[in-house]
Motif scaffolding. Structure first.
Motif, PDB file in Angstrom:
ATOM      1  N   GLY A  55       0.783  -1.226   0.000  1.00  0.00           N
ATOM      2  CA  GLY A  55       0.000   0.000   0.000  1.00  0.00           C
ATOM      3  C   GLY A  55       0.816   1.279   0.000  1.00  0.00           C
ATOM      4  O   GLY A  55       0.244   2.371  -0.031  1.00  0.00           O
ATOM      5  N   VAL A  56       2.143   1.159   0.040  1.00  0.00           N
ATOM      6  CA  VAL A  56       3.016   2.337   0.054  1.00  0.00           C
ATOM      7  C   VAL A  56       3.846   2.354  -1.224  1.00  0.00           C
ATOM      8  O   VAL A  56       4.402   1.333  -1.636  1.00  0.00           O
ATOM      9  N   GLU A  57       3.949   3.521  -1.846  1.00  0.00           N
ATOM     10  CA  GLU A  57       4.732   3.681  -3.074  1.00  0.00           C
ATOM     11  C   GLU A  57       5.751   4.801  -2.897  1.00  0.00           C
ATOM     12  O   GLU A  57       5.450   5.853  -2.331  1.00  0.00           O
ATOM     13  N   GLY A  58       6.956   4.559  -3.401  1.00  0.00           N
ATOM     14  CA  GLY A  58       7.957   5.611  -3.446  1.00  0.00           C
ATOM     15  C   GLY A  58       7.805   6.406  -4.727  1.00  0.00           C
ATOM     16  O   GLY A  58       7.308   5.895  -5.728  1.00  0.00           O
ATOM     17  N   TYR A  59       8.218   7.655  -4.704  1.00  0.00           N
ATOM     18  CA  TYR A  59       8.136   8.482  -5.906  1.00  0.00           C
ATOM     19  C   TYR A  59       9.173   9.600  -5.844  1.00  0.00           C
ATOM     20  O   TYR A  59       9.705   9.918  -4.773  1.00  0.00           O
ATOM     21  N   GLU A  60       9.453  10.182  -7.000  1.00  0.00           N
ATOM     22  CA  GLU A  60      10.379  11.309  -7.077  1.00  0.00           C
ATOM     23  C   GLU A  60       9.613  12.583  -6.737  1.00  0.00           C
ATOM     24  O   GLU A  60       8.741  13.013  -7.488  1.00  0.00           O
ATOM     25  N   SER A  63      10.336  10.554  -1.864  1.00  0.00           N
ATOM     26  CA  SER A  63       9.347  10.509  -0.799  1.00  0.00           C
ATOM     27  C   SER A  63       8.479   9.274  -0.988  1.00  0.00           C
ATOM     28  O   SER A  63       8.686   8.489  -1.925  1.00  0.00           O
ATOM     29  N   VAL A  64       7.515   9.095  -0.096  1.00  0.00           N
ATOM     30  CA  VAL A  64       6.598   7.958  -0.183  1.00  0.00           C
ATOM     31  C   VAL A  64       5.174   8.448   0.039  1.00  0.00           C
ATOM     32  O   VAL A  64       4.947   9.502   0.650  1.00  0.00           O
ATOM     33  N   LYS A  65       4.213   7.683  -0.451  1.00  0.00           N
ATOM     34  CA  LYS A  65       2.809   8.007  -0.243  1.00  0.00           C
ATOM     35  C   LYS A  65       2.010   6.712  -0.108  1.00  0.00           C
ATOM     36  O   LYS A  65       2.412   5.652  -0.620  1.00  0.00           O
ATOM     37  N   VAL A  66       0.894   6.820   0.581  1.00  0.00           N
ATOM     38  CA  VAL A  66       0.011   5.678   0.785  1.00  0.00           C
ATOM     39  C   VAL A  66      -1.049   5.700  -0.304  1.00  0.00           C
ATOM     40  O   VAL A  66      -1.844   6.629  -0.395  1.00  0.00           O
ATOM     41  N   THR A  67      -1.038   4.676  -1.168  1.00  0.00           N
ATOM     42  CA  THR A  67      -1.936   4.638  -2.321  1.00  0.00           C
ATOM     43  C   THR A  67      -2.962   3.521  -2.247  1.00  0.00           C
ATOM     44  O   THR A  67      -3.870   3.454  -3.076  1.00  0.00           O
ATOM     45  N   ASN A  68      -2.814   2.632  -1.246  1.00  0.00           N
ATOM     46  CA  ASN A  68      -3.746   1.517  -1.093  1.00  0.00           C
ATOM     47  C   ASN A  68      -3.790   1.115   0.372  1.00  0.00           C
ATOM     48  O   ASN A  68      -3.069   1.668   1.195  1.00  0.00           O
ATOM     49  N   LYS A  69      -4.632   0.131   0.681  1.00  0.00           N
ATOM     50  CA  LYS A  69      -4.713  -0.348   2.059  1.00  0.00           C
ATOM     51  C   LYS A  69      -3.344  -0.861   2.511  1.00  0.00           C
ATOM     52  O   LYS A  69      -2.673  -1.587   1.784  1.00  0.00           O
ATOM     53  N   LEU A  70      -2.961  -0.494   3.720  1.00  0.00           N
ATOM     54  CA  LEU A  70      -1.676  -0.903   4.249  1.00  0.00           C
ATOM     55  C   LEU A  70      -1.663  -2.385   4.603  1.00  0.00           C
ATOM     56  O   LEU A  70      -2.670  -2.938   5.035  1.00  0.00           O
TER      57      LEU A  70
END
Length: 369
Positions: free
Chosen positions: A82-87, A103-110
């Motif tokens: 559920g966590v994705e890294g991104y630029e 950085s990282v963001k939560v894009t789905n259920k953990l």
């Protein structure tokens, strides 16, 4: 507490300067000259040597130096479901320098699945010998604080309390998984509590529409829920950090604004506290350390420069801290790791070794262990 149990009188925070072998191997992997298996072989060799170096200093606790990571926190978070890294648009701003834009963001259920760092711990344990292997991972609050609500999908988690509940459950699963892998000493690295002591950082939280005091209470509840099923023979420490990148820092301010909540209500066994500069304030907040079980590991030896501290000055500060919490509840470490990111701080490996040896020497002089 005795010399054979965590936290140790002479302890270590976690990260170590990356040796040239790892720097070269990582670059070769990026260019396709070697594969992932060969990179891991190089990392294995470097970790084995790092363990030997820590033991040579007299330490009874060892880490893998976080040699397999680029960042102290993002690598772990990107291994969660559920966590994705991104630029990111820009890096994290430190005092006069900025990190790479990640950085990282939560894009789905953990969720917590087959996290790669479980194997990383197993390897560390396999080469630790008689020393205690310590695993370091970011604290749950770190996933939220840097970007706040915008880092958590409103579609997936329209109610932020549901996010914090899931985050706590994920950490329950992580703690159980590391325990089953043989871990008996786990450290949560947490910059958030130090930022909540900083007027500047608190103002930034208010600017984005959040209440820093409400966040502090939410983080305390989340961490306590994460620890609800912790086995009795697992020691969990927390390193409270003011930022550590290329020998620079982010926040300043003593622990008083969070001390009663953090030390008095969060069920951590040992707090690793930065006390290498005046930016950390005085020792008075240590009065909230719980009697008996809870320990304060004083970070009086800086990891930000190679200048070696005067042992007598360090001892004097330990006894100053003992005015607020019994000496038996105190331990000693460096103020932080030496390389929270792969770039590392501005000192040499020999200076790093001397710092760790100094921690051991002073601890023996003070506690006789």
């Amino acid at each position: 507490m005795n010399a054979q149990t965590a936290p140790f009188r002479a302890d270590v925070v976690g990260s170590l300067l990356r040796p040239d072998s790892i720097r070269k191997a990582r670059l070769a992997r990026q260019t396709g000259e070697i594969d992932t298996r060969e990179l891991r072989r190089v990392e294995d060799d470097a970790i084995r040597h790092a363990v030997e170096s820590q033991c040579q200093c007299g330490l009874q606790v060892v880490t893998d130096g976080e040699f397999r990571r680029a960042w102290w926190h993002f690598d772990f978070f990107e291994g969660l479901e559920g966590v994705e890294g991104y630029e990111a648009d820009q890096g994290i701003q430190f005092n006069g320098v900025q990190t790479k834009s990640r950085s990282v963001k939560v894009t789905n259920k953990l969720g917590f699945g087959e996290h790669p760092m479980l194997e990383d711990f197993k390897y560390l344990a396999s080469v630790s010998g008689s020393a205690t292997p310590k695993m370091t991972i970011p604290s749950p609050s770190v996933l939220h604080f840097r970007s706040g609500r915008k880092a958590v999908s409103a579609e997936v988690y329209p109610d932020i309390d549901d996010f914090f509940d899931d985050l706590a459950l994920v950490y329950q699963q992580a703690i159980k998984a590391f325990y089953e892998a043989g871990c008996r000493y786990l450290q949560l690295d947490d910059t958030v509590w130090a930022y909540l002591c900083s007027d500047e950082q608190r103002a930034l939280v208010v600017e984005r529409g959040e209440d820093p005091d409400q966040l502090a209470n939410a983080y305390a509840r989340t961490i306590n829920k994460a620890l609800e099923q912790k086995p009795d023979d697992l020691v969990v420490g927390m390193h409270v950090c003011r930022g550590n990148f290329r020998s620079t820092w982010i926040s300043e301010g003593g622990y008083e604004p969070v001390a009663e909540l953090l030390f008095g209500s969060v069920n951590i066994d040992a707090y690793f506290l930065e006390y290498d500069t005046d930016r950390a304030g005085d020792f008075a907040p240590l009065r909230f350390i719980k009697p008996g079980h809870q320990k304060a590991v004083l970070g009086l030896v800086t990891s930000k420069s190679g200048d070696l501290e005067d042992p007598e000055a360090i001892k004097a500060r330990i006894f100053e801290a003992a005015r607020f919490v019994p000496l038996d509840q105190l331990c000693l470490s460096t103020q932080c790791g030496f390389a929270s990111t792969e770039e590392g701080n501005s000192l040499t490996e020999a200076e790093q070794q001397a710092k760790l040896a100094l921690v051991v020497q002073v601890a023996r002089d003070v506690w006789g262990e």
